[in-house]
Every structure is written in C-alpha cells, then in structure tokens.
Design a protein around this motif. Structure first.
Motif, PDB file in Angstrom:
ATOM      1  N   ALA A   1       0.884  -1.170  -0.047  1.00  0.00           N
ATOM      2  CA  ALA A   1      -0.090  -0.053   0.119  1.00  0.00           C
ATOM      3  C   ALA A   1       0.760   1.245  -0.048  1.00  0.00           C
ATOM      4  O   ALA A   1       0.383   2.188  -0.718  1.00  0.00           O
ATOM      5  CB  ALA A   1      -0.934   0.093   1.166  1.00  0.00           C
ATOM      6  N   ALA A   2       1.950   1.544   0.811  1.00  0.00           N
ATOM      7  CA  ALA A   2       2.863   2.502   0.956  1.00  0.00           C
ATOM      8  C   ALA A   2       3.539   2.485  -0.374  1.00  0.00           C
ATOM      9  O   ALA A   2       3.719   3.884  -0.822  1.00  0.00           O
ATOM     10  CB  ALA A   2       3.511   2.350   2.138  1.00  0.00           C
ATOM     11  N   GLY A   3       4.036   1.643  -0.998  1.00  0.00           N
ATOM     12  CA  GLY A   3       4.834   1.456  -2.305  1.00  0.00           C
ATOM     13  C   GLY A   3       3.782   1.994  -3.407  1.00  0.00           C
ATOM     14  O   GLY A   3       4.275   2.980  -3.981  1.00  0.00           O
ATOM     15  N   LEU A   4       2.824   1.658  -3.313  1.00  0.00           N
ATOM     16  CA  LEU A   4       1.728   2.215  -4.449  1.00  0.00           C
ATOM     17  C   LEU A   4       1.397   3.588  -4.187  1.00  0.00           C
ATOM     18  O   LEU A   4       1.298   4.297  -5.281  1.00  0.00           O
ATOM     19  CB  LEU A   4       0.533   1.372  -4.661  1.00  0.00           C
ATOM     20  N   ALA A   5       1.320   3.844  -3.071  1.00  0.00           N
ATOM     21  CA  ALA A   5       0.979   5.515  -3.045  1.00  0.00           C
ATOM     22  C   ALA A   5       2.197   6.104  -3.330  1.00  0.00           C
ATOM     23  O   ALA A   5       1.957   7.186  -3.846  1.00  0.00           O
ATOM     24  CB  ALA A   5       0.708   5.475  -1.536  1.00  0.00           C
ATOM     25  N   HIS A   6       3.420   5.808  -2.856  1.00  0.00           N
ATOM     26  CA  HIS A   6       4.615   6.520  -3.430  1.00  0.00           C
ATOM     27  C   HIS A   6       4.759   6.597  -4.735  1.00  0.00           C
ATOM     28  O   HIS A   6       5.112   7.694  -5.483  1.00  0.00           O
ATOM     29  CB  HIS A   6       5.877   5.566  -2.804  1.00  0.00           C
ATOM     30  N   LEU A   7       4.670   5.471  -5.532  1.00  0.00           N
ATOM     31  CA  LEU A   7       4.581   5.489  -6.978  1.00  0.00           C
ATOM     32  C   LEU A   7       3.533   6.186  -7.420  1.00  0.00           C
ATOM     33  O   LEU A   7       3.907   7.202  -8.424  1.00  0.00           O
ATOM     34  CB  LEU A   7       4.633   4.134  -7.561  1.00  0.00           C
ATOM     35  N   ASP A   8       2.416   6.570  -6.966  1.00  0.00           N
ATOM     36  CA  ASP A   8       1.343   7.396  -7.363  1.00  0.00           C
ATOM     37  C   ASP A   8       1.877   8.796  -7.378  1.00  0.00           C
ATOM     38  O   ASP A   8       1.609   9.515  -8.147  1.00  0.00           O
ATOM     39  CB  ASP A   8       0.054   7.198  -6.722  1.00  0.00           C
ATOM     40  N   ALA A   9       2.321   9.079  -6.253  1.00  0.00           N
ATOM     41  CA  ALA A   9       2.862  10.587  -5.944  1.00  0.00           C
ATOM     42  C   ALA A   9       3.860  10.804  -6.734  1.00  0.00           C
ATOM     43  O   ALA A   9       4.082  12.039  -7.323  1.00  0.00           O
ATOM     44  CB  ALA A   9       3.393  10.597  -4.352  1.00  0.00           C
TER      45      ALA A   9
END
Length: 56
Positions: A39-47
């Motif tokens: 979840a954190a990794g996907l949020a980071h990539l989206d940002a």
C-alpha cells in the motif's frame, strides 16, 4: 535484501527507488507487513507519477 535483489535480478528486474527498497528492508526485518508495504509503495509511486518523477 540480498536474496530479494538476487531473485529480482534473475528475473531481469531491479528496484532502485530508495523508498521502495526501504519498504522491502522493513518487510524483511518483520517491521512492516507485506500488505502495508504494498500500500505504501503504490502510494509512493502514484505520488511520484503525479510529480512527474517516476518512470512508469
């Protein structure tokens, strides 16, 4: 980390983003769950993509 790097390398992949590598390190150390890291990794990539910084 060495095992993960080797497995990814054998498949022709590598993780170079320092934030994502930190999440992998935390999962390996059992300081973070796989679900939380994903979840954190996907949020980071989206940002990063929103800022124009990720090569996706």
């Amino acid at each position: 980390m060495q095992f993960a790097d080797a497995a990814l390398g054998a498949a022709g992949h590598q993780v170079t983003d320092p934030v994502l590598r930190e999440y992998v390190r935390r999962v390996a150390a059992k300081a973070m769950t796989v679900d939380a890291a994903l979840a954190a990794g996907l949020a980071h990539l989206d940002a990063e993509q929103d800022r124009g910084g990720a090569d996706t």
